[in-house]
Scaffold this motif. Structure first.
Motif, PDB file in Angstrom:
ATOM      1  N   GLU A 284       0.330  -1.663   9.284  1.00  0.00           N
ATOM      2  CA  GLU A 284       1.026  -0.534   8.943  1.00  0.00           C
ATOM      3  C   GLU A 284       2.154  -0.144   8.230  1.00  0.00           C
ATOM      4  O   GLU A 284       2.572   0.506   7.706  1.00  0.00           O
ATOM      5  CB  GLU A 284       1.229   0.893  10.633  1.00  0.00           C
ATOM      6  CG  GLU A 284       1.995   0.549  11.252  1.00  0.00           C
ATOM      7  CD  GLU A 284       3.041   1.701  12.451  1.00  0.00           C
ATOM      8  OE1 GLU A 284       1.522   2.431  12.731  1.00  0.00           O
ATOM      9  OE2 GLU A 284       3.732   1.326  12.919  1.00  0.00           O
ATOM     10  N   ARG A 285       3.102  -0.719   8.241  1.00  0.00           N
ATOM     11  CA  ARG A 285       4.447  -0.573   7.316  1.00  0.00           C
ATOM     12  C   ARG A 285       3.990  -1.585   5.882  1.00  0.00           C
ATOM     13  O   ARG A 285       5.208  -1.548   5.399  1.00  0.00           O
ATOM     14  CB  ARG A 285       5.746  -1.612   8.218  1.00  0.00           C
ATOM     15  CG  ARG A 285       5.595  -0.174   8.993  1.00  0.00           C
ATOM     16  CD  ARG A 285       7.298  -0.772  10.214  1.00  0.00           C
ATOM     17  NE  ARG A 285       7.882  -0.049  10.087  1.00  0.00           N
ATOM     18  CZ  ARG A 285       9.067   0.199  11.436  1.00  0.00           C
ATOM     19  NH1 ARG A 285       9.614  -0.617  11.294  1.00  0.00           N
ATOM     20  NH2 ARG A 285       8.675   1.549  12.502  1.00  0.00           N
ATOM     21  N   ASP A 286       2.601  -2.345   5.610  1.00  0.00           N
ATOM     22  CA  ASP A 286       2.498  -2.812   4.390  1.00  0.00           C
ATOM     23  C   ASP A 286       3.204  -2.184   3.632  1.00  0.00           C
ATOM     24  O   ASP A 286       1.847  -1.046   3.521  1.00  0.00           O
ATOM     25  CB  ASP A 286       1.078  -3.671   5.013  1.00  0.00           C
ATOM     26  CG  ASP A 286       0.848  -4.979   3.940  1.00  0.00           C
ATOM     27  OD1 ASP A 286       1.115  -4.492   2.385  1.00  0.00           O
ATOM     28  OD2 ASP A 286       0.596  -5.363   3.615  1.00  0.00           O
ATOM     29  N   PRO A 287       3.459  -2.696   2.090  1.00  0.00           N
ATOM     30  CA  PRO A 287       3.693  -1.711   1.329  1.00  0.00           C
ATOM     31  C   PRO A 287       2.100  -1.639   0.738  1.00  0.00           C
ATOM     32  O   PRO A 287       1.950  -0.396  -0.250  1.00  0.00           O
ATOM     33  CB  PRO A 287       4.973  -2.390   0.366  1.00  0.00           C
ATOM     34  CG  PRO A 287       5.515  -2.720   1.388  1.00  0.00           C
ATOM     35  CD  PRO A 287       4.292  -3.696   2.397  1.00  0.00           C
ATOM     36  N   ASN A 288       1.364  -1.748   0.674  1.00  0.00           N
ATOM     37  CA  ASN A 288       0.020  -2.378  -0.092  1.00  0.00           C
ATOM     38  C   ASN A 288      -0.411  -1.278   0.531  1.00  0.00           C
ATOM     39  O   ASN A 288      -1.717  -0.483   0.022  1.00  0.00           O
ATOM     40  CB  ASN A 288      -0.518  -3.474  -0.405  1.00  0.00           C
ATOM     41  CG  ASN A 288      -0.039  -4.437  -1.138  1.00  0.00           C
ATOM     42  OD1 ASN A 288       0.850  -3.714  -2.270  1.00  0.00           O
ATOM     43  ND2 ASN A 288      -0.732  -5.194  -1.068  1.00  0.00           N
ATOM     44  N   LEU A 289      -0.697  -1.002   2.264  1.00  0.00           N
ATOM     45  CA  LEU A 289      -1.715  -0.072   2.510  1.00  0.00           C
ATOM     46  C   LEU A 289      -1.177   0.940   2.876  1.00  0.00           C
ATOM     47  O   LEU A 289      -1.206   1.893   2.649  1.00  0.00           O
ATOM     48  CB  LEU A 289      -1.707  -0.640   4.331  1.00  0.00           C
ATOM     49  CG  LEU A 289      -2.319  -2.103   4.435  1.00  0.00           C
ATOM     50  CD1 LEU A 289      -2.271  -2.899   6.357  1.00  0.00           C
ATOM     51  CD2 LEU A 289      -3.692  -2.234   4.242  1.00  0.00           C
ATOM     52  N   LEU A 290       0.239   0.737   2.840  1.00  0.00           N
ATOM     53  CA  LEU A 290       0.923   2.698   2.967  1.00  0.00           C
ATOM     54  C   LEU A 290       0.419   3.445   1.474  1.00  0.00           C
ATOM     55  O   LEU A 290       0.160   4.297   1.743  1.00  0.00           O
ATOM     56  CB  LEU A 290       2.119   2.011   2.499  1.00  0.00           C
ATOM     57  CG  LEU A 290       3.021   1.304   3.922  1.00  0.00           C
ATOM     58  CD1 LEU A 290       5.003   1.782   3.663  1.00  0.00           C
ATOM     59  CD2 LEU A 290       3.308   2.751   5.336  1.00  0.00           C
TER      60      LEU A 290
END
Length: 304
Positions: A284-290
């Motif tokens: 959930e903290r992956d920059p791409n997913l954010l």
């Protein structure tokens, strides 16, 4: 056999040691790390307990490092650099914050939802390469768990503790018929009046298929399904060609123009899908997913 490392020796305490060795002062080390002087002193003292030898000596009120402390600091520098590189390589292997984002999607969402999200995402992150994988809800959920896609645009899954989702919109199911169907003039279709009709449907892994099954369960009969297909566009072709009737989500309305008519169902057959973007909680903290979540939230607000 390699000696076991004492639990008092941690990466964080090694960072404190390096800060102290660089500044030569407890207060300056604490300021550099944004912690208290007491915290720095405790960390250094616990390192001595962990290595089981003296690392520092007191000269008045000042704490001075020994040759042993310098040796540990040299090793710590290498260990922390190697671990940092290892974490970065691990994230790359898992697709975390890499230069690509693998998005899974239902076929029906490629009409409007997927193109809009990809365009907005490219504006936010121009260097990001987006890969698209299509499939049924069941296939996409499996790909998500296996890590072959980073996120999936699909019906929000139920009872999946390792998966989180951001809802995008809700979609109703309609009775789909070919042009000039005798059902077109009805305000709503009662499925019980369709016992003698021929139907076509999607395969079992699709969320629309589950709505199809549930609607006919309410109607209390098993429809005569002559053919099942693996994507919604093939299904609409069959309907427009007069092969059979089916149930379709409203998001594909108008794709075939007037060739496929969407007629509301009676209230007792109302089936609603919640469409969202799903991802693993662990990422959930992956920059791409954010970035993807931010784009989706903006689109949800603009629609609302």
């Amino acid at each position: 056999m390699r000696d076991r490392i004492d639990e008092e020796i941690t990466f964080r305490k090694l960072e404190v040691l390096l800060a102290f060795m660089e500044t030569g002062n407890l207060s300056k080390a604490a300021e550099a790390l944004n912690v208290s002087t007491v915290s720095v002193h405790r960390a250094l003292h616990s390192l001595e307990q962990g290595v089981r030898c003296a690392l520092f000596r007191h000269e008045g009120r000042n704490l001075k490092s020994t040759e042993a402390a310098q040796m540990l600091a040299d090793v710590a520098q290498e260990v922390l650099a190697l671990m940092s590189d290892g974490i970065r390589a691990t994230r790359d292997a898992a697709g975390y914050s890499s230069d690509r984002l693998r998005i899974g999607s239902l076929y029906s969402l490629t009409i409007n939802t997927v193109p809009g999200i990809v365009v907005d995402l490219k504006v936010r992150r121009p260097a990001l390469q987006v890969e698209l994988a299509l499939g049924s809800n069941a296939e996409l959920l499996d790909k998500l768990k296996q890590g072959t896609v980073d996120a999936a645009l699909m019906a929000v899954p139920e009872t999946e503790p390792e998966v989180d989702a951001l809802p995008l919109f809700e979609d109703d199911i309609f009775f789909a018929a070919p042009a000039n169907s005798p059902y077109a003039k009805l305000e709503a279709v009662d499925l019980r009046d369709c016992r003698d009709e021929t139907f076509v449907s999607l395969g079992e892994g699709f969320v629309t298929y589950h709505g199809f099954v549930e609607a006919f369960r309410v109607a209390d009969f098993t429809p005569n399904v002559t053919m099942k297909v693996g994507d919604i566009f093939s299904l609409m072709n069959l309907v427009s060609g007069g092969v059979g009737y089916t149930l379709l989500p409203g998001r594909v309305r108008g794709v075939f123009g007037d060739k496929v008519q969407f007629i509301p169902l009676r209230p007792q057959y109302l089936m609603r899908q919640t469409i969202g973007v799903s991802f693993l909680r662990a990422r959930e903290r992956d920059p791409n997913l954010l970035a993807l979540m931010a784009v989706c939230r903006l689109r949800t607000r603009s629609v609302g």
